[in-house]
Structure formats: structure tokens, C-alpha cells
Scaffold this active site. Structure first.
Site, PDB file in Angstrom:
ATOM      1  N   GLU A 114       0.858  -1.187   0.000  1.00 10.84           N
ATOM      2  CA  GLU A 114       0.000   0.000   0.000  1.00 10.84           C
ATOM      3  C   GLU A 114       0.892   1.235   0.000  1.00 10.84           C
ATOM      4  O   GLU A 114       1.824   1.339   0.784  1.00 10.84           O
ATOM      5  CB  GLU A 114      -0.936  -0.037   1.226  1.00 10.84           C
ATOM      6  CG  GLU A 114      -1.712   1.209   1.503  1.00 10.84           C
ATOM      7  CD  GLU A 114      -2.567   1.709   0.338  1.00 10.84           C
ATOM      8  OE1 GLU A 114      -3.327   0.939  -0.268  1.00 10.84           O
ATOM      9  OE2 GLU A 114      -2.453   2.922   0.040  1.00 10.84           O
ATOM     10  N   GLY A 140       3.129  -0.770  -5.358  1.00  2.03           N
ATOM     11  CA  GLY A 140       2.699  -2.130  -5.657  1.00  2.03           C
ATOM     12  C   GLY A 140       3.294  -2.667  -6.948  1.00  2.03           C
ATOM     13  O   GLY A 140       3.569  -3.876  -7.054  1.00  2.03           O
ATOM     14  N   ASP A 160      -5.121  -4.084  -8.051  1.00  2.00           N
ATOM     15  CA  ASP A 160      -6.393  -3.375  -7.855  1.00  2.00           C
ATOM     16  C   ASP A 160      -6.147  -1.882  -7.616  1.00  2.00           C
ATOM     17  O   ASP A 160      -6.422  -1.354  -6.537  1.00  2.00           O
ATOM     18  CB  ASP A 160      -7.110  -4.019  -6.640  1.00  2.00           C
ATOM     19  CG  ASP A 160      -8.456  -3.375  -6.363  1.00  2.00           C
ATOM     20  OD1 ASP A 160      -9.054  -2.795  -7.280  1.00  2.00           O
ATOM     21  OD2 ASP A 160      -8.901  -3.460  -5.195  1.00  2.00           O
TER      22      ASP A 160
HETATM   23  C1  LIG Z   1      -8.992   0.332  -5.056  1.00  2.00           C
HETATM   24  S1  LIG Z   1      -8.085   0.624  -3.611  1.00  2.00           S
HETATM   25  C2  LIG Z   1      -7.692  -0.970  -3.023  1.00  2.00           C
HETATM   26  C3  LIG Z   1      -8.827  -1.705  -2.431  1.00  2.00           C
HETATM   27  C4  LIG Z   1      -8.461  -3.046  -1.862  1.00  2.00           C
HETATM   28  N1  LIG Z   1      -7.682  -3.852  -2.801  1.00  2.00           N
HETATM   29  C5  LIG Z   1      -9.731  -3.792  -1.513  1.00  2.00           C
HETATM   30  O1  LIG Z   1     -10.283  -4.493  -2.388  1.00  2.00           O
HETATM   31  O2  LIG Z   1     -10.182  -3.701  -0.373  1.00  2.00           O
HETATM   32  C6  LIG Z   1      -6.526   1.110  -4.259  1.00  2.00           C
HETATM   33  C7  LIG Z   1      -5.471   1.340  -3.183  1.00  2.00           C
HETATM   34  O3  LIG Z   1      -4.201   1.453  -3.833  1.00  2.00           O
HETATM   35  C8  LIG Z   1      -3.424   2.421  -3.167  1.00  2.00           C
HETATM   36  N2  LIG Z   1      -2.398   2.817  -4.147  1.00  2.00           N
HETATM   37  C9  LIG Z   1      -2.463   3.752  -5.128  1.00  2.00           C
HETATM   38  N3  LIG Z   1      -1.359   3.708  -5.888  1.00  2.00           N
HETATM   39  C10 LIG Z   1      -0.577   2.704  -5.389  1.00  2.00           C
HETATM   40  C11 LIG Z   1       0.674   2.141  -5.770  1.00  2.00           C
HETATM   41  N4  LIG Z   1       1.358   2.601  -6.823  1.00  2.00           N
HETATM   42  N5  LIG Z   1       1.147   1.110  -5.049  1.00  2.00           N
HETATM   43  C12 LIG Z   1       0.454   0.621  -3.984  1.00  2.00           C
HETATM   44  N6  LIG Z   1      -0.727   1.117  -3.572  1.00  2.00           N
HETATM   45  C13 LIG Z   1      -1.245   2.145  -4.275  1.00  2.00           C
HETATM   46  C14 LIG Z   1      -4.431   3.473  -2.757  1.00  2.00           C
HETATM   47  O4  LIG Z   1      -3.950   4.227  -1.672  1.00  2.00           O
HETATM   48  C15 LIG Z   1      -5.647   2.614  -2.377  1.00  2.00           C
HETATM   49  O5  LIG Z   1      -5.630   2.299  -1.014  1.00  2.00           O
END
Ligand SMILES: C[S@@+](CC[C@H](N)C(=O)[O-])C[C@H]1O[C@@H](n2cnc3c(N)ncnc32)[C@H](O)[C@@H]1O
Length: 276
Positions: A114, A140, A160
Site C-alpha cells: 500500500e 505495488g 487493484d
Molecule cells: C482500489 S483501492 C484498493 C482496495 C483493496 N484492494 C480492496 O479491495 O479492499 C486502491 C489502493 O491502492 C493504493 N495505491 C495507489 N497507488 C498505489 C501504488 N502505486 N502502489 C500501492 N498502492 C497504491 C491506494 O492508496 C488505495 O488504497
């Protein structure tokens, strides 16, 4: 980054994605060998449906709010509801990491990545005491290079991202391709939004052009695909799905569609983008 998943937690797209991810983990856990799970965009773990963010759009009402009143018919929906609906805490919704660890066994391993510090910290709090789990505060996409291929050589990667940037579809395409180059037999599931416009068909065409095989897509729309209202549907592209997953997901998605789209304005599609 402005994205906060708390606004969307438990909405119809979250429900669809979480049912599919739990179903994939269930199929993997049917064999006794240890498995590896990587969630590249993990979020904070638990979401409070009474928070100011969740209350703003009340998106959960059309997702878990509807499904929890529904008598499950398929095993995949039954399993999901048994993990999500808590009589003691009905207004707390679990994100993908909390759900996934409930599908994991002793000896399985999970990595959750995250980027936002506050979200990663909340996830760490929610996971305290879980063995075999690593929480990584970072990017990620970069983590895929660090962790793949896993020593277990069987498992699932969930990608995701928030799709806040115009580049996200191409980043996801690159990430899926990279995962399968590094780990050709791994299961890779990538979520994508279905909105008005040609982005999804461009994404599908670009995936086809990679030459990858064994790509299934699993979509659920609650509005016509060209509706200008916003998020019309939720899709996952799944590389190397388990045996018979296609027919099982057809039944599961039909059940979700009936429960989440009572006016039947949308549709569900489970099809091979590229067969074996
Ligand atoms: C759609 S949400 C995830 C929801 C989670 N997978 C669920 O189903 O409960 C996307 C998440 O990715 C995080 N995020 C955004 N860019 C990212 C990156 N490059 N690497 C890791 N996390 C990231 C955001 O802060 C957010 O919490």
C-alpha cells in the site's frame, strides 16, 4: 494522490471483486501445498461504513447493503457473505486483505502493498498477530519485481489500483505482462472500471496483442455500459484461472447481478479473451 477507498468500500464493484478473489483463493486452497498471495494495492483493511467518507455517497448501500439481505444460492456467494456479514459489527466492511487472510491456511504466505502511509499503517493494525503476512508501505508495481516468482510457485496476484490517472490501464497491462513473464503459471487477477467510452475495449485489444493465452474476463455491470453516470460496471481480467472457473463464475455473477441490479439495466459477461 487523492484517492480514498473509504468512499467506495462495500460498493457493488467491491462486492464483485471480493467474491471473485475469494473464489480464486478457495480453488487454490483445495490442494494441500502452500500458496502465495500478493495484493499490490491493498488499502487499509477495515472500513467503517458510518464514516463521513462512506456516508457521503452511500455507495455501500447498493453493494453489500443489498447483498446482505439476499439468501445465497451459490457456494461462492455464501462463502463471501459468511466472511463479510458480522452481526456484532454490521457497519464494518473488510477490504481485500482481511478477506484474503481468512482464505489462507497455516503455511501460506501473503504480501500486502500500500502506497499511502496512513492506509498501510491501518492495515498493519488490522493484521496484528497474523502469521505469514507482510505489510509493505511502497509501490505495488515495484513490489512485483521484488516478490515474483514466489518460492511456493502457486498462488495469486491481485492488482487493484485506483485508476485515478489516465496511465493506469497501461500500467496494469504492463504489470499483468510482467507477472506472467516472471511467473508463467501464477494466477493474476487485475480489476478494472467499466465506464462509458472505449477504454475497456482498448484494454482488451492491448491484452490480446501481447500474445498471452488463458485470459478470462469476469464482468458485472449494473447500468448500461454507455451510461454517463460514472462507474457502470466492474471487471476482472484473470490469467491462468482454475479449471472450470469460467462456468462457475457465470453462475456466481448471474446471482450477483440479480441481487445487485434489481432493475436488470446492466448485464454480466464471463468470457475468454484468449483461450488456452
Ligand atoms: C482500489 S483501492 C484498493 C482496495 C483493496 N484492494 C480492496 O479491495 O479492499 C486502491 C489502493 O491502492 C493504493 N495505491 C495507489 N497507488 C498505489 C501504488 N502505486 N502502489 C500501492 N498502492 C497504491 C491506494 O492508496 C488505495 O488504497
Amino acid at each position: 494522490m487523492n484517492y480514498r477507498h473509504a468512499f467506495h468500500a462495500g460498493n457493488f464493484a467491491d462486492v464483485h471483486k471480493h467474491v471473485v478473489v475469494l473464489a480464486l483463493l478457495d480453488r487454490l486452497a483445495r490442494k494441500p501445498k502452500p500458496l502465495f498471495y500478493l495484493d499490490s494495492h491493498a488499502g487499509r483493511g477495515w472500513y467503517d461504513l458510518t464514516s463521513s467518507e462512506a456516508s457521503r455517497g452511500q455507495e455501500w448501500q447498493d453493494g453489500i447493503g443489498r447483498l446482505r439481505e439476499h439468501a445465497p444460492q451459490t457456494e461462492d456467494v455464501r462463502r463471501y457473505l459468511s466472511l463479510v456479514v458480522s452481526k456484532a459489527e454490521p457497519m464494518r466492511y473488510p477490504g481485500s486483505p482481511i478477506l484474503a487472510v481468512q482464505g489462507l491456511r497455516e503455511g501460506d504466505r501473503a504480501v500486502f502493498v500500500e502506497k499511502q502511509l496512513e492506509e498501510a499503517y491501518a492495515l498493519q493494525q488490522g493484521m496484528r498477530g497474523r502469521r505469514g503476512v507482510s505489510i509493505v508501505h511502497g509501490d505495488g508495481y515495484a513490489a512485483l519485481k521484488t516478490y515474483l516468482p514466489p518460492r511456493e510457485n502457486r498462488g495469486l496476484v491481485l492488482i487493484d489500483p485506483p485508476y485515478e490517472s489516465e496511465r493506469e490501464f497501461s500500467d496494469v497491462l504492463r504489470a499483468v505482462t510482467f507477472c506472467l513473464q516472471r511467473w508463467p503459471t501464477g494466477i493474476v487477477a487485475a480489476w478494472y472500471p467499466i465506464k462509458a467510452g472505449a477504454e475497456v475495449s482498448r484494454f482488451h485489444s492491448a491484452l490480446k496483442a501481447t500474445g498471452l493465452r488463458k485470459l478470462l474476463f469476469v464482468e458485472l455491470s449494473v447500468r448500461p455500459s454507455d451510461s454517463p453516470l460514472g462507474l457502470n460496471g466492474s471487471g476482472l481480467i484473470i490469467a491462468n484461472p482454475p479449471w472450470q472457473f469460467e462456468s462457475e463464475m457465470m453462475a456466481t455473477c448471474q446471482e450477483l447481478h440479480t441481487a445487485l441490479d434489481p432493475s436488470m439495466a446492466g448485464h454480466t459477461r464471463v468470457e475468454w479473451l484468449m483461450p488456452e
